[in-house]
Design an enzyme around this catalytic site. Sequence first.
Site, PDB file in Angstrom:
ATOM      1  N   PRO A 152       0.817  -1.219   0.000  1.00 34.10           N
ATOM      2  CA  PRO A 152       0.000   0.000   0.000  1.00 34.10           C
ATOM      3  C   PRO A 152       0.850   1.269   0.000  1.00 34.10           C
ATOM      4  O   PRO A 152       0.362   2.348  -0.310  1.00 34.10           O
ATOM      5  CB  PRO A 152      -0.812  -0.107   1.293  1.00 34.10           C
ATOM      6  CG  PRO A 152      -0.798  -1.550   1.654  1.00 34.10           C
ATOM      7  CD  PRO A 152       0.522  -2.072   1.170  1.00 34.10           C
TER       8      PRO A 152
ATOM      9  N   GLU B 160       1.819  -8.229   8.096  1.00 36.20           N
ATOM     10  CA  GLU B 160       2.124  -6.813   8.264  1.00 36.20           C
ATOM     11  C   GLU B 160       3.132  -6.307   7.235  1.00 36.20           C
ATOM     12  O   GLU B 160       3.520  -5.140   7.273  1.00 36.20           O
ATOM     13  CB  GLU B 160       2.667  -6.549   9.681  1.00 36.20           C
ATOM     14  CG  GLU B 160       1.646  -6.780  10.779  1.00 36.20           C
ATOM     15  CD  GLU B 160       0.412  -5.914  10.616  1.00 36.20           C
ATOM     16  OE1 GLU B 160       0.564  -4.686  10.506  1.00 36.20           O
ATOM     17  OE2 GLU B 160      -0.708  -6.460  10.578  1.00 36.20           O
TER      18      GLU B 160
ATOM     19  N   ARG C  86      -1.706  -7.243 -21.144  1.00 38.51           N
ATOM     20  CA  ARG C  86      -2.504  -6.696 -22.242  1.00 38.51           C
ATOM     21  C   ARG C  86      -1.646  -5.939 -23.249  1.00 38.51           C
ATOM     22  O   ARG C  86      -2.027  -5.793 -24.405  1.00 38.51           O
ATOM     23  CB  ARG C  86      -3.601  -5.780 -21.696  1.00 38.51           C
ATOM     24  CG  ARG C  86      -4.663  -6.501 -20.895  1.00 38.51           C
ATOM     25  CD  ARG C  86      -5.702  -5.541 -20.350  1.00 38.51           C
ATOM     26  NE  ARG C  86      -6.393  -4.816 -21.410  1.00 38.51           N
ATOM     27  CZ  ARG C  86      -7.389  -5.310 -22.134  1.00 38.51           C
ATOM     28  NH1 ARG C  86      -7.810  -6.547 -21.902  1.00 38.51           N
ATOM     29  NH2 ARG C  86      -7.973  -4.589 -23.064  1.00 38.51           N
TER      30      ARG C  86
ATOM     31  N   ASP D 195      -8.632   1.346 -24.723  1.00 40.27           N
ATOM     32  CA  ASP D 195      -9.025   1.089 -23.340  1.00 40.27           C
ATOM     33  C   ASP D 195      -9.162   2.395 -22.559  1.00 40.27           C
ATOM     34  O   ASP D 195      -8.528   3.404 -22.880  1.00 40.27           O
ATOM     35  CB  ASP D 195      -7.974   0.225 -22.627  1.00 40.27           C
ATOM     36  CG  ASP D 195      -8.166  -1.252 -22.886  1.00 40.27           C
ATOM     37  OD1 ASP D 195      -9.259  -1.646 -23.308  1.00 40.27           O
ATOM     38  OD2 ASP D 195      -7.202  -2.009 -22.665  1.00 40.27           O
TER      39      ASP D 195
END
Length: 236
Positions: free
Chosen positions: A86, A113, A151, A166
């Site tokens: 994150p 963690e 992709r 896209d």
Amino acid sequence: MNINIITLFPEIFVALNSGLLGQAIERKDITINLLNLRDCSMNKHGQVDDKPYGGGEGMVLMAEPLEQSIKNISETKRGHVINLSPQGEKLSQSKAQELSKLDNLTIIAGRYEGIDERIINQYVDEEISIGDFVLSGGEFAALALIDACARFIPGVIGNQKSVDLDSFSSGLLKGPVFTRPEKFNNESVPDVLLSGNHARIQEWREDQSLLRTMERRPELLNEIKLTKKQIKLLED
């Protein structure tokens, strides 16, 4: 493209064998090398994590098994090392395209963690996040990252133009799309799409892409240079 994945749950990646990705792997456009972190555990109990120094909740993946897993990949095949976290740079279409040009990629799918900071300092080239939320493990983020990158690899998507159109490829969201039937629950397909006038259809699609972006993700408009025509349309 060769992708190495260091994970505690290699069985999750069976999902890669489906759809266009599965076909690309079968053709060897992409090769997947799964490394089970427990194969490099510190003892007979398969330990790969421990309590954090200083106390606190949860467990941390230990440096030694992670280092050994990385070293088990030959230097020629290791390539760019990514830790999914994150705290990393948010994944974008342009970042996926950039990574897709690499011959070799190593992904650390962390758990709990996180991983010992010394592995990040000594081995990781880049940290990437797939969004401002937390998952139970990096495996699911790795699947999203691999699919987004794949992709752009020639041959993976049958019609490369679909990738070029896209959402986010031009900085805008893709506009609405329709297929048969022509009328559904008293709602009809826009007349322009039935006109056969390809120039008008293309113009309509470009306008709808711009308007949808303004309605749903207006902040994206700050990242691109709008034409005079686009500015006029937004003003109207």
